[in-house]
Design a protein around this motif. Structure first.
Motif, PDB file in Angstrom:
ATOM      1  N   ASN A  15       0.821  -1.209   0.000  1.00  0.00           N
ATOM      2  CA  ASN A  15       0.000   0.000   0.000  1.00  0.00           C
ATOM      3  C   ASN A  15       0.856   1.260   0.000  1.00  0.00           C
ATOM      4  OD1 ASN A  15      -2.556   1.587   0.572  1.00  0.00           O
ATOM      5  ND2 ASN A  15      -1.321   2.140   2.357  1.00  0.00           N
ATOM      6  N   TYR A  16       0.422   2.234  -0.812  1.00  0.00           N
ATOM      7  CA  TYR A  16       1.004   3.573  -0.755  1.00  0.00           C
ATOM      8  C   TYR A  16      -0.097   4.590  -1.029  1.00  0.00           C
ATOM      9  CZ  TYR A  16       3.693   7.747  -1.825  1.00  0.00           C
ATOM     10  OH  TYR A  16       4.170   9.027  -1.822  1.00  0.00           O
ATOM     11  N   ASN A  17      -0.531   5.268   0.001  1.00  0.00           N
ATOM     12  CA  ASN A  17      -1.538   6.332  -0.092  1.00  0.00           C
ATOM     13  C   ASN A  17      -2.865   5.872  -0.694  1.00  0.00           C
ATOM     14  OD1 ASN A  17      -0.019   8.287   1.192  1.00  0.00           O
ATOM     15  ND2 ASN A  17       0.774   9.178  -0.709  1.00  0.00           N
ATOM     16  N   TYR A  18      -3.234   4.626  -0.419  1.00  0.00           N
ATOM     17  CA  TYR A  18      -4.524   4.109  -0.874  1.00  0.00           C
ATOM     18  C   TYR A  18      -5.436   3.831   0.322  1.00  0.00           C
ATOM     19  CZ  TYR A  18      -3.423   3.536  -5.854  1.00  0.00           C
ATOM     20  OH  TYR A  18      -3.133   3.761  -7.182  1.00  0.00           O
ATOM     21  N   ASP A  91      -2.739  -5.934  -4.488  1.00  0.00           N
ATOM     22  CA  ASP A  91      -2.592  -4.478  -4.468  1.00  0.00           C
ATOM     23  C   ASP A  91      -3.660  -3.878  -3.563  1.00  0.00           C
ATOM     24  OD1 ASP A  91      -0.357  -3.946  -5.989  1.00  0.00           O
ATOM     25  OD2 ASP A  91      -1.450  -3.799  -7.883  1.00  0.00           O
ATOM     26  N   ALA A  92      -3.322  -2.786  -2.892  1.00  0.00           N
ATOM     27  CA  ALA A  92      -4.213  -2.199  -1.904  1.00  0.00           C
ATOM     28  C   ALA A  92      -5.486  -1.615  -2.501  1.00  0.00           C
ATOM     29  CB  ALA A  92      -3.475  -1.118  -1.119  1.00  0.00           C
ATOM     30  N   ASP A  93      -5.514  -1.400  -3.808  1.00  0.00           N
ATOM     31  CA  ASP A  93      -6.723  -0.877  -4.438  1.00  0.00           C
ATOM     32  C   ASP A  93      -7.537  -1.962  -5.138  1.00  0.00           C
ATOM     33  OD1 ASP A  93      -4.584  -1.072  -6.210  1.00  0.00           O
ATOM     34  OD2 ASP A  93      -5.239   0.599  -7.464  1.00  0.00           O
ATOM     35  N   ASP A  94      -7.139  -3.229  -4.976  1.00  0.00           N
ATOM     36  CA  ASP A  94      -7.868  -4.347  -5.567  1.00  0.00           C
ATOM     37  C   ASP A  94      -8.502  -5.191  -4.464  1.00  0.00           C
ATOM     38  OD1 ASP A  94      -6.884  -3.463  -8.003  1.00  0.00           O
ATOM     39  OD2 ASP A  94      -5.286  -4.955  -8.098  1.00  0.00           O
ATOM     40  N   ILE A  95      -9.274  -6.186  -4.850  1.00  0.00           N
ATOM     41  CA  ILE A  95      -9.863  -7.106  -3.879  1.00  0.00           C
ATOM     42  C   ILE A  95      -9.818  -8.539  -4.399  1.00  0.00           C
ATOM     43  CG2 ILE A  95     -11.383  -5.387  -2.825  1.00  0.00           C
ATOM     44  CD1 ILE A  95     -13.695  -6.538  -4.444  1.00  0.00           C
ATOM     45  N   PHE A  96      -9.743  -9.486  -3.462  1.00  0.00           N
ATOM     46  CA  PHE A  96      -9.868 -10.906  -3.779  1.00  0.00           C
ATOM     47  C   PHE A  96     -11.330 -11.320  -3.665  1.00  0.00           C
ATOM     48  CE2 PHE A  96      -5.359 -12.343  -2.274  1.00  0.00           C
ATOM     49  CZ  PHE A  96      -4.812 -11.816  -3.429  1.00  0.00           C
ATOM     50  N   ARG A 211     -10.580  -8.779  -8.342  1.00  0.00           N
ATOM     51  CA  ARG A 211     -11.126  -7.645  -9.065  1.00  0.00           C
ATOM     52  C   ARG A 211     -10.122  -6.510  -9.008  1.00  0.00           C
ATOM     53  NH1 ARG A 211     -16.966  -5.901  -7.784  1.00  0.00           N
ATOM     54  NH2 ARG A 211     -16.967  -5.576 -10.042  1.00  0.00           N
ATOM     55  N   GLN A 212      -9.812  -5.935 -10.165  1.00  0.00           N
ATOM     56  CA  GLN A 212      -8.882  -4.812 -10.239  1.00  0.00           C
ATOM     57  C   GLN A 212      -9.674  -3.512 -10.307  1.00  0.00           C
ATOM     58  OE1 GLN A 212      -6.179  -4.793 -13.594  1.00  0.00           O
ATOM     59  NE2 GLN A 212      -4.871  -3.262 -12.657  1.00  0.00           N
ATOM     60  N   ARG A 213      -9.385  -2.623  -9.363  1.00  0.00           N
ATOM     61  CA  ARG A 213     -10.098  -1.350  -9.305  1.00  0.00           C
ATOM     62  C   ARG A 213      -9.486  -0.377 -10.311  1.00  0.00           C
ATOM     63  NH1 ARG A 213     -12.972   0.813  -4.922  1.00  0.00           N
ATOM     64  NH2 ARG A 213     -11.987  -0.701  -3.526  1.00  0.00           N
ATOM     65  N   ILE A 214     -10.328   0.217 -11.125  1.00  0.00           N
ATOM     66  CA  ILE A 214      -9.897   1.222 -12.083  1.00  0.00           C
ATOM     67  C   ILE A 214     -10.306   2.598 -11.555  1.00  0.00           C
ATOM     68  CG2 ILE A 214     -10.042   2.034 -14.470  1.00  0.00           C
ATOM     69  CD1 ILE A 214      -8.719  -0.729 -14.089  1.00  0.00           C
TER      70      ILE A 214
END
Length: 310
Positions: A15-18, A91-96, A211-214
């Motif tokens: 994570n970086y600033n998410y 990644d901190a902006d995605d989810i499993f 899921r990748q967050r856009i």
């Protein structure tokens, strides 16, 4: 001794600033149907509310707060702190999805030869753009070691988006790759996944398990301008340089091809950036004369192909 039927799985969240996304990522790791997990959250010097979010989870996670060093640094730190026999990056902006880890464990325990597993994902988030995954392949085991040694991977495995949150590894394999050079500050997953493919057989699943967050702050996914092209070139120059430096016997020709492609992108987009020049010079200096001839021929071929294709 590792439990082969119910191995410990480490989920490494970088994570970086998410901070605004981090809760969803951590919750998706906690909510896995597979129970034997540890969650390592590496904060790479955030200045937003990320530290508060991390602290709110108490002993449900293993928190690591460090100064900013880039994605490779976060990967190295998280892996060193983990204990799992299987490692899944998030990644901190995605989810499993809830069943992701259970599916990965099934794949790894079904074949002890498999060192890596990559899977498909779908997209969600701020963008109104519609994304559709194109899967023309089936899930299965892939041994691409000789293919990558020959220099090319295109068309040899399913055309899925191999983002960070799709990457899973046996610890034994990942320990051969990490720690990785921390000069590769973003899109460091390219270095890991190419070397994994070169070192061991693996499994590619077309099941969408994450899921990748856009969103507007994606470092790379949605950018389509000249800056994206130069960023792409810079990342590939660094990846090629460090792969060839550390694993020349496995990926030398593949690295040369990545390097040549990156150079042609620079030529097409106004020339080489100053931050890449030193790495490019060192790469070229290390090549044999036949390699240099082949690399320059490929640069020119790629340049002509894309320059006059429109």
């Amino acid at each position: 001794m590792p439990d082969l039927k119910s191995p410990l799985v480490s989920i490494l969240i970088n994570n970086y600033n998410y901070g605004r996304f981090l809760t969803a990522a951590i919750d998706s790791a906690i909510d896995q149907t597979y129970p034997h997990i540890e969650i390592v959250v590496v904060d790479d010097g955030s200045t937003d509310n990320s530290h508060d979010v991390i602290a709110s989870y108490g002993d449900k996670i293993l928190p690591i707060i460090k100064s900013n060093g880039g994605q490779a640094s976060a990967f190295n730190t998280g892996f060193a702190a983990s204990h799992g026999e299987i490692i899944c990056f998030l990644d901190a902006d995605d989810i499993f999805l809830p069943h992701k880890v259970a599916e990965i464990v099934k794949i790894f325990t079904a074949d002890v030869e498999i060192g890596w597993c990559f899977h498909a994902l779908n997209f969600f988030g701020d963008s109104s753009q519609k994304f559709e995954s194109q899967h023309n392949w089936s899930s299965g085991k892939y041994d691409l070691r000789e293919i990558i040694k020959g220099g090319k991977l295109r068309g040899k495995m399913p055309d899925i988006n191999l983002a960070t949150s799709t990457m899973c590894f046996q610890r034994e394999l990942l320990a051969q790759i990490l720690p990785m050079p921390e000069a590769i500050r973003i899109t460091s997953d390219d270095y890991i996944k190419y070397l994994a493919i070169g070192l061991a057989p693996g499994f590619v699943s077309i099941a969408e398990l994450a899921r990748q967050r856009i969103h507007n702050n994606n470092a790379y996914t949605l950018r389509t301008d000249r800056d994206k092209q130069k960023l792409f070139a810079r990342i590939n120059i660094l990846t090629a340089y460090w792969m060839k430096s550390n694993f020349s016997s496995i990926v030398s020709k593949f690295s040369n091809n990545i390097f040549a492609y990156a150079m042609s992108i620079y030529w097409l987009n106004g020339g080489i950036e100053s931050e890449s020049q030193e790495t490019i010079d060192k790469y070229l200096d290390a090549l044999t004369i036949p390699e240099k001839i082949e690399v320059y021929a490929r640069i020119i071929f790629n340049y002509m192909k894309y320059r006059y294709s429109s």
